[in-house]
Motif scaffolding. Structure first.
Motif, PDB file in Angstrom:
ATOM      1  N   VAL A   1      39.334 -31.335  15.257  1.00 22.66           N
ATOM      2  CA  VAL A   1      39.375 -32.381  14.236  1.00 22.66           C
ATOM      3  C   VAL A   1      39.184 -31.788  12.831  1.00 22.66           C
ATOM      4  CG1 VAL A   1      37.885 -34.232  13.362  1.00 22.66           C
ATOM      5  CG2 VAL A   1      38.750 -34.330  15.701  1.00 22.66           C
ATOM      6  N   ASP A   2      38.230 -30.872  12.719  1.00 23.84           N
ATOM      7  CA  ASP A   2      37.967 -30.251  11.413  1.00 23.84           C
ATOM      8  C   ASP A   2      39.154 -29.391  10.963  1.00 23.84           C
ATOM      9  OD1 ASP A   2      35.496 -31.446  11.577  1.00 23.84           O
ATOM     10  OD2 ASP A   2      34.449 -29.629  12.219  1.00 23.84           O
ATOM     11  N   LEU A   3      39.715 -28.637  11.917  1.00 26.46           N
ATOM     12  CA  LEU A   3      40.787 -27.697  11.554  1.00 26.46           C
ATOM     13  C   LEU A   3      42.107 -28.402  11.258  1.00 26.46           C
ATOM     14  CD1 LEU A   3      40.125 -24.705  13.999  1.00 26.46           C
ATOM     15  CD2 LEU A   3      39.676 -24.804  11.539  1.00 26.46           C
ATOM     16  N   VAL A   4      42.357 -29.528  11.930  1.00 27.76           N
ATOM     17  CA  VAL A   4      43.599 -30.269  11.647  1.00 27.76           C
ATOM     18  C   VAL A   4      43.606 -30.713  10.183  1.00 27.76           C
ATOM     19  CG1 VAL A   4      44.783 -32.475  12.065  1.00 27.76           C
ATOM     20  CG2 VAL A   4      44.155 -31.006  13.999  1.00 27.76           C
ATOM     21  N   GLN A   5      42.448 -31.199   9.734  1.00 29.23           N
ATOM     22  CA  GLN A   5      42.381 -31.644   8.330  1.00 29.23           C
ATOM     23  C   GLN A   5      42.541 -30.463   7.382  1.00 29.23           C
ATOM     24  OE1 GLN A   5      39.493 -35.036   7.662  1.00 29.23           O
ATOM     25  NE2 GLN A   5      38.714 -34.256   9.602  1.00 29.23           N
ATOM     26  N   GLU A   6      41.906 -29.354   7.744  1.00 32.22           N
ATOM     27  CA  GLU A   6      42.018 -28.136   6.942  1.00 32.22           C
ATOM     28  C   GLU A   6      43.469 -27.634   6.925  1.00 32.22           C
ATOM     29  OE1 GLU A   6      39.902 -26.786   5.084  1.00 32.22           O
ATOM     30  OE2 GLU A   6      40.090 -24.619   5.032  1.00 32.22           O
ATOM     31  N   ALA A   7      44.124 -27.744   8.078  1.00 29.82           N
ATOM     32  CA  ALA A   7      45.493 -27.220   8.208  1.00 29.82           C
ATOM     33  C   ALA A   7      46.445 -27.874   7.209  1.00 29.82           C
ATOM     34  CB  ALA A   7      45.990 -27.433   9.639  1.00 29.82           C
ATOM     35  N   PHE A   8      46.298 -29.176   6.998  1.00 27.87           N
ATOM     36  CA  PHE A   8      47.185 -29.854   6.041  1.00 27.87           C
ATOM     37  C   PHE A   8      46.985 -29.300   4.629  1.00 27.87           C
ATOM     38  CE2 PHE A   8      47.669 -33.115   9.337  1.00 27.87           C
ATOM     39  CZ  PHE A   8      49.027 -33.368   9.233  1.00 27.87           C
ATOM     40  N   ASP A   9      45.730 -29.062   4.269  1.00 29.38           N
ATOM     41  CA  ASP A   9      45.448 -28.524   2.928  1.00 29.38           C
ATOM     42  C   ASP A   9      45.973 -27.096   2.777  1.00 29.38           C
ATOM     43  OD1 ASP A   9      44.311 -30.862   2.190  1.00 29.38           O
ATOM     44  OD2 ASP A   9      42.275 -30.103   1.945  1.00 29.38           O
ATOM     45  N   VAL A  10      45.803 -26.311   3.833  1.00 31.74           N
ATOM     46  CA  VAL A  10      46.309 -24.925   3.792  1.00 31.74           C
ATOM     47  C   VAL A  10      47.833 -24.936   3.679  1.00 31.74           C
ATOM     48  CG1 VAL A  10      46.563 -22.811   5.169  1.00 31.74           C
ATOM     49  CG2 VAL A  10      44.322 -23.883   4.926  1.00 31.74           C
ATOM     50  N   ALA A  11      48.464 -25.841   4.428  1.00 28.40           N
ATOM     51  CA  ALA A  11      49.930 -25.958   4.375  1.00 28.40           C
ATOM     52  C   ALA A  11      50.383 -26.263   2.949  1.00 28.40           C
ATOM     53  CB  ALA A  11      50.403 -27.044   5.336  1.00 28.40           C
ATOM     54  N   ASP A  12      49.718 -27.217   2.317  1.00 24.65           N
ATOM     55  CA  ASP A  12      50.110 -27.607   0.955  1.00 24.65           C
ATOM     56  C   ASP A  12      49.772 -26.526  -0.065  1.00 24.65           C
ATOM     57  OD1 ASP A  12      51.228 -29.978   1.696  1.00 24.65           O
ATOM     58  OD2 ASP A  12      49.505 -31.220   1.159  1.00 24.65           O
ATOM     59  N   THR A  13      48.642 -25.869   0.128  1.00 24.81           N
ATOM     60  CA  THR A  13      48.226 -24.831  -0.823  1.00 24.81           C
ATOM     61  C   THR A  13      49.238 -23.700  -0.883  1.00 24.81           C
ATOM     62  OG1 THR A  13      45.909 -25.343  -0.403  1.00 24.81           O
ATOM     63  CG2 THR A  13      46.372 -23.206  -1.403  1.00 24.81           C
ATOM     64  N   TYR A  14      49.710 -23.286   0.295  1.00 26.09           N
ATOM     65  CA  TYR A  14      50.582 -22.101   0.340  1.00 26.09           C
ATOM     66  C   TYR A  14      52.056 -22.451   0.616  1.00 26.09           C
ATOM     67  CZ  TYR A  14      46.064 -19.797   0.610  1.00 26.09           C
ATOM     68  OH  TYR A  14      44.781 -19.387   0.352  1.00 26.09           O
ATOM     69  N   ARG A  15      52.374 -23.738   0.695  1.00 26.84           N
ATOM     70  CA  ARG A  15      53.749 -24.160   1.031  1.00 26.84           C
ATOM     71  C   ARG A  15      54.229 -23.455   2.298  1.00 26.84           C
ATOM     72  NH1 ARG A  15      58.058 -24.074  -3.679  1.00 26.84           N
ATOM     73  NH2 ARG A  15      59.313 -24.724  -1.898  1.00 26.84           N
ATOM     74  N   THR A  16      53.515 -23.699   3.390  1.00 27.92           N
ATOM     75  CA  THR A  16      53.874 -23.050   4.647  1.00 27.92           C
ATOM     76  C   THR A  16      53.585 -23.970   5.822  1.00 27.92           C
ATOM     77  OG1 THR A  16      53.418 -21.165   6.099  1.00 27.92           O
ATOM     78  CG2 THR A  16      51.573 -21.979   4.815  1.00 27.92           C
ATOM     79  N   PRO A  17      54.371 -23.871   6.892  1.00 26.16           N
ATOM     80  CA  PRO A  17      53.965 -24.541   8.130  1.00 26.16           C
ATOM     81  C   PRO A  17      52.668 -23.917   8.637  1.00 26.16           C
ATOM     82  CG  PRO A  17      56.242 -23.751   8.265  1.00 26.16           C
ATOM     83  CD  PRO A  17      55.636 -23.143   7.043  1.00 26.16           C
ATOM     84  N   VAL A  18      51.816 -24.733   9.233  1.00 27.96           N
ATOM     85  CA  VAL A  18      50.578 -24.253   9.842  1.00 27.96           C
ATOM     86  C   VAL A  18      50.572 -24.699  11.302  1.00 27.96           C
ATOM     87  CG1 VAL A  18      48.058 -24.407   9.821  1.00 27.96           C
ATOM     88  CG2 VAL A  18      49.317 -24.292   7.664  1.00 27.96           C
ATOM     89  N   ILE A  19      50.179 -23.789  12.187  1.00 27.82           N
ATOM     90  CA  ILE A  19      50.178 -24.111  13.615  1.00 27.82           C
ATOM     91  C   ILE A  19      48.751 -24.313  14.113  1.00 27.82           C
ATOM     92  CG2 ILE A  19      50.664 -23.162  15.921  1.00 27.82           C
ATOM     93  CD1 ILE A  19      53.189 -21.899  14.658  1.00 27.82           C
ATOM     94  N   ILE A  20      48.547 -25.394  14.859  1.00 31.29           N
ATOM     95  CA  ILE A  20      47.304 -25.599  15.605  1.00 31.29           C
ATOM     96  C   ILE A  20      47.624 -25.209  17.043  1.00 31.29           C
ATOM     97  CG2 ILE A  20      45.596 -27.273  16.419  1.00 31.29           C
ATOM     98  CD1 ILE A  20      45.430 -27.084  13.435  1.00 31.29           C
ATOM     99  N   LEU A  21      47.014 -24.131  17.508  1.00 31.45           N
ATOM    100  CA  LEU A  21      47.282 -23.672  18.876  1.00 31.45           C
ATOM    101  C   LEU A  21      46.110 -24.053  19.776  1.00 31.45           C
ATOM    102  CD1 LEU A  21      49.152 -22.165  20.824  1.00 31.45           C
ATOM    103  CD2 LEU A  21      48.018 -20.036  20.171  1.00 31.45           C
ATOM    104  N   GLY A  22      46.306 -25.146  20.487  1.00 30.24           N
ATOM    105  CA  GLY A  22      45.335 -25.554  21.507  1.00 30.24           C
ATOM    106  C   GLY A  22      45.894 -25.170  22.861  1.00 30.24           C
ATOM    107  N   ASP A  23      45.381 -25.813  23.887  1.00 33.03           N
ATOM    108  CA  ASP A  23      45.986 -25.640  25.210  1.00 33.03           C
ATOM    109  C   ASP A  23      45.739 -26.929  25.979  1.00 33.03           C
ATOM    110  OD1 ASP A  23      43.372 -25.585  26.378  1.00 33.03           O
ATOM    111  OD2 ASP A  23      43.243 -23.432  25.974  1.00 33.03           O
ATOM    112  N   GLY A  24      46.222 -26.979  27.199  1.00 35.40           N
ATOM    113  CA  GLY A  24      46.081 -28.192  27.988  1.00 35.40           C
ATOM    114  C   GLY A  24      44.638 -28.661  28.101  1.00 35.40           C
ATOM    115  N   MET A  25      43.709 -27.723  28.069  1.00 36.93           N
ATOM    116  CA  MET A  25      42.282 -28.073  28.168  1.00 36.93           C
ATOM    117  C   MET A  25      41.824 -28.792  26.893  1.00 36.93           C
ATOM    118  SD  MET A  25      39.794 -27.481  30.397  1.00 36.93           S
ATOM    119  CE  MET A  25      39.704 -25.847  31.142  1.00 36.93           C
ATOM    120  N   ILE A  26      42.146 -28.208  25.750  1.00 34.18           N
ATOM    121  CA  ILE A  26      41.761 -28.813  24.467  1.00 34.18           C
ATOM    122  C   ILE A  26      42.413 -30.185  24.318  1.00 34.18           C
ATOM    123  CG2 ILE A  26      41.968 -28.550  21.934  1.00 34.18           C
ATOM    124  CD1 ILE A  26      39.981 -26.563  23.056  1.00 34.18           C
TER     125      ILE A  26
END
Lengths: 247, 353
Positions: free
Chosen positions: B147-172
């Motif tokens: 939950v924390d990283l998803v929110q961070e990921a959007f900001d990182v994406a916008d800051t650097y103009r880049t796609p950001v990947i959240i790599l979880g797995d079936g367990m997560i």
């Protein structure tokens, strides 16, 4: 001196990269003139494709995307869902739209995406040097069908407008040609209508424009126009396949 | 805010909406289906649009269209579907478009299986599509961290103009844990002056493009993108280092596996063996700096993965030949048990201490 003819202001003042005799130039002009006359040029969003029309983003004087091969309808979908009041159109050839981009095109139509597809069909892959396209006619020679397309081996060309007009989400589908002045005028009428359908939020619109490829057909420009008329139109009949009912 | 019990996939959706995500383009694939389902239910209530695409390829190209129009946009899938998105991810990187892509990974190659796996490490950290590029990759180990990283990921994406990947797995994706939606520290984000706008500004033609036909233009374009990567490597590396001081062996594990290693650490303590853990939170950029200081007692690194061994390559680069780098992996959808890690550590140390 009065001006009798001038560049449409919908196109950027720069040389086109198309081969001599290619009809892309006419089609570009028709699209730009239509948008200007409808007052939509400034608001338009062009989605360029891959193939000969890869650089259309340079030529139309509006915002643009360059999409990956075949995906223009999906890019247009994403764009239009955000920019709801802008006029979003793709400009795609037959290889891009009817082979690699079939799924994106069919489903954009099925969803009734409120975008316009300018579909240029010259029955061959032009940019890559004249390979067989999904629209190459049976018997037509291409670099990957050197003996002519064989129905037994390579199947049959796809009639895109007929196929898409079966879908409820398609509001407007018309096939036109630019092989002579009378048809150029009809083509412009269809292009304008397609954009009007989008402005009225009536759903998916497509104009298929039969086009020539002198370079890869191995014909001079005049003979190319004649070849289009004699060979393409019998297989790809001109006309409207679907239009919204007038209220 | 109060804590609530949530399934990983749904928590991703809730976090994305909290981060201001307005567009989600989905396609069904197990084990991530609860995420598009959640978004189809909740996004319209929050002024957004959910659209189910005809394929993962369609979905990622819709992301391209929406991101180019300046929207906060997300898509999700699982391993084979992420493979299909790679073309689009390459184009997004070339055109410098921000978005967040979630991979609740499963085993492969091919259709593989639907159980949790980490065989997409190379795909996620080495670009994955054609050409020279990377994407920041976050590997959460709990639903709260997701939950924390998803929110961070959007900001990182916008800051650097880049796609950001959240790599979880079936367990997560599938497990339920209690989460709290904290207000993460907001970054100062750049204006999206490059994006297409709802209303056109006169004389400012916008182009979303990854085509640079002239080599003398393509080379500087890549150099500019890699300039951003240098900043990302400097500013955005995240990792956790636990129990490494004086450790006999230091395990390296991310996501689900890092939790198993934590259990192994406890079990080994009973036998007087100290196991440390370096847990990369960003897989790219990889936290090489976490390996700088090694206790003199440490005899080896141990990369523990749910794969045949992929992150171990980065561990070897980080180790730079100093210590033996061992590997323990369970691929194909098998989640290793703590005792397996315990046994491997003892084997490295030459039997029971």
């Amino acid at each position: 001196m009065s001006i009798v003819f001038e560049r449409t202001r919908g196109m950027v003042d720069m040389p086109l990269h198309y081969c001599p005799g290619c009809t892309h130039g006419i089609i570009h002009r028709l699209v730009a003139e239509s948008l200007v006359e409808l007052g939509l040029m400034d608001d338009a969003v062009c989605v360029s494709s891959v193939g000969c029309s890869v650089f259309t983003y340079n030529y139309f004087d509006c915002d643009a995307y360059q999409a990956s091969h075949g995906r223009a309808a999906a890019v247009a979908t994403g764009s239009k869902r955000v920019l709801k009041d802008r006029t979003v159109f793709t400009y795609q050839g037959d290889g891009d739209l009817a082979a690699i981009g079939t799924a994106e095109t069919v489903h954009a139509a099925a969803r009734g995406e409120n975008v316009t597809i300018i579909y240029v069909n010259n029955a061959i892959y032009g940019m890559t040097g004249g390979q067989m396209a999904p629209t190459t006619l049976v018997g037509q020679k291409a670099t990957t069908s050197p003996n002519g397309r064989s129905a037994e081996l390579q199947g049959y060309p796809i009639r895109v407008c007929e196929m898409l007009s079966t879908l409820d989400g398609t509001a407007f589908a018309e096939r036109v040609s630019v092989h002579n002045p009378a048809n150029v005028r009809k083509a412009k009428k269809a292009i304008k209508k397609a954009f009007e359908v989008q402005t009225a939020k009536q759903g998916f619109s497509i104009v298929e424009i039969l086009s020539t490829c002198s370079t890869n057909w191995g014909l001079n420009p005049t003979d190319s126009l004649k070849w289009l008329e004699d060979n393409m139109i019998p297989y790809y009949p001109l006309g409207n396949f679907k239009t919204p009912e007038e209220n | 805010m109060e804590k609530m019990l949530m399934k990983g996939n749904e928590a991703v959706g809730a976090a994305a909406i909290k981060a201001g995500c307005k567009y989600f383009f989905g396609y069904p694939i197990t084990p991530q289906n609860e995420l598009p389902e959640y978004m189809s239910r909740e996004l319209p209530k929050n002024g957004g649009t959910y659209l189910q695409a005809e394929s993962e390829i369609g979905a990622i190209n819709m992301v391209f269209g929406a991101a180019g129009a300046g929207a906060r946009v997300m898509t999700s899938s699982s391993s084979p579907g992420i493979a299909l998105k790679q073309e689009g991810i390459s184009y997004l990187c070339g055109a410098e478009l921000p978005c967040v892509i979630v991979n609740m990974s499963r085993s492969g190659p091919g259709l593989g299986g639907i159980q949790p796996a980490q065989g997409d490490y190379f795909q996620a950290t080495r670009g994955g599509g054609n050409g020279d590029y990377y994407t920041p990759v976050y590997a959460p180990a709990s639903i709260q961290e997701t939950v924390d990283l998803v929110q961070e990921a959007f900001d990182v994406a916008d800051t650097y103009r880049t796609p950001v990947i959240i790599l979880g797995d079936g367990m997560i994706g599938q497990m339920m844990e209690s989460v709290e939606f904290k207000d993460i520290q907001k970054r100062r984000l750049p204006q999206k002056d490059w994006a297409l706008k709802e209303h056109v500004e006169k004389g400012s033609k916008k182009l979303i493009n990854s085509l640079y036909i002239k080599p003398e233009e393509m080379e500087p374009h890549l150099q500019k993108i890699f300039g951003k990567y240098d900043v990302i490597k400097k500013e955005e590396v995240r990792y956790e280092k636990f129990n490494c001081e004086g450790a006999d062996v230091v395990a390296v594990a991310y996501g689900t596996v890092s939790r198993i290693v934590r259990n192994a650490i406890k079990k080994l303590e009973e036998d007087g063996i100290k196991l440390g853990l370096i847990r990369p939170i960003t897989l790219w950029p990889f936290p090489f700096e976490a390996f700088d200081e090694i206790s003199p007692e440490t005899k080896a690194f141990l990369s523990v993965e749910m794969s045949m061994g992929q992150m171990i390559d980065d561990v070897k680069i980080a180790n730079a030949g100093r210590l033996p780098v061992e590997f323990y992996g369970r691929p194909g959808g098998i989640v290793p048990k703590p005792i397996e890690v315990v046994d491997k550590v003892k084997e490295i140390l030459g039997g029971a201490k």
